[in-house]
Design an enzyme around this catalytic site. Structure first.
Site, PDB file in Angstrom:
ATOM      1  CG  HIS A   1      55.026  35.415  11.949  1.00 16.77           C
ATOM      2  ND1 HIS A   1      55.701  35.698  10.798  1.00 16.77           N
ATOM      3  CD2 HIS A   1      54.474  34.186  11.784  1.00 16.77           C
ATOM      4  CE1 HIS A   1      55.587  34.666   9.972  1.00 16.77           C
ATOM      5  NE2 HIS A   1      54.863  33.743  10.545  1.00 16.77           N
TER       6      HIS A   1
ATOM      7  CD  GLU B   1      55.111  28.406   3.760  1.00 16.93           C
ATOM      8  OE1 GLU B   1      54.479  29.290   4.357  1.00 16.93           O
ATOM      9  OE2 GLU B   1      56.017  27.747   4.288  1.00 16.93           O
TER      10      GLU B   1
ATOM     11  CG  ASP C   1      55.079  32.926   3.710  1.00 20.26           C
ATOM     12  OD1 ASP C   1      55.465  34.103   3.634  1.00 20.26           O
ATOM     13  OD2 ASP C   1      55.308  32.200   4.688  1.00 20.26           O
TER      14      ASP C   1
ATOM     15  CB  CYS D   1      47.653  26.046   8.287  1.00 23.96           C
ATOM     16  SG  CYS D   1      49.189  26.150   7.386  1.00 23.96           S
TER      17      CYS D   1
HETATM   18  C1  PEP Z   1      51.532  30.860   5.870  1.00 28.66           C
HETATM   19  O1  PEP Z   1      52.505  31.322   5.253  1.00 28.66           O
HETATM   20  O2  PEP Z   1      50.354  30.985   5.479  1.00 28.66           O
HETATM   21  C2  PEP Z   1      51.738  30.167   7.146  1.00 28.66           C
HETATM   22  C3  PEP Z   1      50.747  29.544   7.743  1.00 28.66           C
HETATM   23  O3  PEP Z   1      52.972  30.229   7.707  1.00 28.66           O
HETATM   24  P1  PEP Z   1      53.532  31.527   8.461  1.00 28.66           P
HETATM   25  O4  PEP Z   1      52.383  32.508   8.584  1.00 28.66           O
HETATM   26  O5  PEP Z   1      54.026  31.090   9.780  1.00 28.66           O
HETATM   27  O6  PEP Z   1      54.599  31.997   7.550  1.00 28.66           O
HETATM   28 MG    MG Z   2      54.508  30.749   5.830  1.00 31.22          MG
END
Ligand code: PEP
Ligand code: MG
Length: 538
Positions: A187, A428, A452, A499
């Protein structure tokens, strides 16, 4: 001149002075001071400075978020005038203790005292005592609030950064990030990308304080950090940086244009955001909407839960800024690498496979309901959609829908206006992709979280930098799950977006279009790059 190789998070070039970031959890040694008077006045000066900072924060908050939210800074300023607290510190200094240590002692003593009180309001003041004490300690040690001591923007070097640390950084003071550890899907990397800053992770170097102030270059195209470049290299890098900026300017010409291929296929390109102010670069980049608002960032970098009112203000602000464009708000995805002390989560062997996201929300519905109330109240001010993270079963979705219905009913009775809100889920986990046929009947849309989904499909920890070089980000198993999800979504008549970070991988743009993906949600800095990739398809 020294060169270090890392993993690039954002392809760009930065040239500037280096600053090595120290963790904010500073260990303070007790020392014996000789000149007690000087130490006392150093402490009093720090208190005055802290009060000035709090007054400025109060005024900024008053102008931006209103009296209710600004009040806390005024309370903190008043606490710094409390005789008992000040006397405890001054007494310790008079006995020869260094001011930092004396403040830390008073912090521990007073916060424990407050925490042991029965009255809930007084109990909550323990956090404030810590906050004001840490502010004074930072001033005494010459560390600014975000840890960056200069006003000149710097290349920030850190061992690693947590999402909470990154979220507190002032973008205007940073040219680039370089971390010793970290992976490009963490993140922290995602935040660097959303700030449109060149960044490298996993550089395996050993930074030291004498690097501070030296010139550095971050070359995100060649995965390189160069410390103290010689003149020839520096000139070349400045030329490359200017070229990068010029290329970005060229992309500007695509603003206002459609995301349409040469043969007429259309796709939505939205932006991912983590906080209210991220909506500005998203609009600036001409994103068609917000495809992922990582709401958990509203919970990071603070000591208490954001209230319904605070969250309402944030969601409303984003919806209003986006002026009727779709805003997909993802409910809280805390856990795994996103740690928040005040949730009091138990340590876990495998946090990514543990108590996180919707699992926490369904287990502690009071947290979930507060957030849902805030989103539904804000929905009257724009076009809100809600999506739920880490879904693995149809039963979870049914339970969520019951809670949502209960929240809507309560708000209706209380007389709040609400808009039409689409409900979707993140796909995910492999379970959600495999069950996408059944899940599609329950929701209005799917958004595929490839970060994920890749981690769980390939059994590759997204935080583990060792696995990154061997991990195939275009793995056929992941692409098959995406294709299956799109197909099942469309058969049930719902839209399907992506996303995760893969959405911005322009080597896959054509593949995604061929699969029929309806929307790609990427960091604001990648919106125009992806638009160009779509328009280049003939
Ligand atoms: C993902 O897992 O691709 C996602 C968009 O969520 P995050 O990256 O916040 O876990
Ligand atoms: Mg995620």
């Amino acid at each position: 001149m020294n060169r270090y190789v890392g993993k690039s998070v954002l392809k760009g070039v930065a040239v500037g002075r280096v600053f090595c970031y120290q963790k904010q959890d500073i260990h303070i040694e007790q020392t014996k001071v000789q000149d007690v008077e000087a130490e006392l006045s150093r402490f009093q000066g720090a208190v005055e400075k802290a009060k000035e900072q709090l007054t400025a924060l109060y005024e900024a908050a008053l102008a931006n978020v209103g009296e209710d939210h600004a009040m806390i800074f005024d309370i903190h300023r008043m606490m710094l005038e409390d005789d008992d607290y000040l006397e405890a510190i001054e007494q310790a200094v008079k006995e020869g203790t260094n001011a930092e240590y004396a403040v830390e002692m008073a912090q521990d003593q007073f916060s424990e005292l407050f925490a042991s009180m029965d009255d809930e309001y007084m109990k909550a003041r323990a956090v404030d005592i810590k906050d004001i004490s840490q502010r004074v300690i930072r001033i005494l040690l010459g560390i600014s609030e975000d840890g960056v001591p200069t006003d000149e923007p710097v290349i920030l070097i850190a061992d690693d950064l947590t999402p909470s640390e990154t979220v507190k950084m002032d973008k205007n003071k940073i040219l680039a990030f370089v971390t010793v550890r970290g992976s490009s899907n963490s993140h922290t990397a995602i935040l660097a990308r959303s700030m449109n800053l060149p960044a490298l992770v996993n550089t395996k170097m050993e930074p030291s304080e004498d690097w501070n102030g030296k010139v550095g270059v971050v070359d995100g195209f060649n995965n390189e950090f160069i410390l103290d470049p010689d003149k020839e290299v520096l000139d070349e890098m400045i030329r490359r940086k200017n070229q990068w900026v010029a290329d970005l300017e060229m992309l500007e010409e695509l603003k206002g244009k459609d995301n349409v291929t040469g043969d007429g296929r259309q796709i939505d390109i939205f932006a991912n955001i983590g906080k209210v102010s991220d909506a500005d670069p998203a609009l600036e980049a001409d994103a068609g909407g917000i495809g992922l608002f990582r709401s958990e960032f509203l919970y990071l970098g603070r000591d208490t839960f954001p209230t319904e009112e605070e969250q309402f203000v944030s969601y409303k602000a984003v919806l209003e800024k986006m002026e009727g464009k779709k805003v997909v708000i993802r409910t809280l995805d805390i856990g795994a690498d996103k740690k928040v002390d005040y949730f009091h989560l138990d340590p876990e062997e495998n946090p990514a496979l543990g108590y996180r996201a919707i699992r926490i929300c369904l287990d502690r519905p009071e947290i979930f309901i507060t957030q849902l109330r805030a989103i539904y109240r804000a929905s009257a001010y724009g076009r809100a959609s809600i999506m739920f993270p880490m879904i693995v079963s149809v039963e979870e979705v049914k339970r969520i829908k019951e809670i949502v219905e209960q929240v809507r009913e309560e708000l209706r009775v209380e007389g709040y206006p609400m808009g039409e809100v689409e409900l979707g889920i993140m796909v995910e986990t492999p379970a959600a992709a495999l069950l996408s046929g059944e899940l599609a009947k329950e929701v209005d849309f799917f958004s595929i979280g490839t970060n994920d989904l890749t981690q769980y499909t390939l059994a590759v920890d997204r935080q583990n930098q060792k696995l990154e070089s061997t991990c195939n980000t275009h793995h056929p198993a992941v692409l098959k799950l995406i294709e299956m999800t799109v197909k099942n979504g469309h058969e049930a008549g719902i839209w399907v977006g992506i996303c995760g970070e893969l959405a911005a991988d322009t080597d896959l743009t054509e593949t995604f279009l061929n699969m029929g993906v309806d929307e790609l949600s990427v960091s604001a800095s990648a919106v125009l790059k992806v638009r160009k990739a779509v328009r280049d398809i003939t």
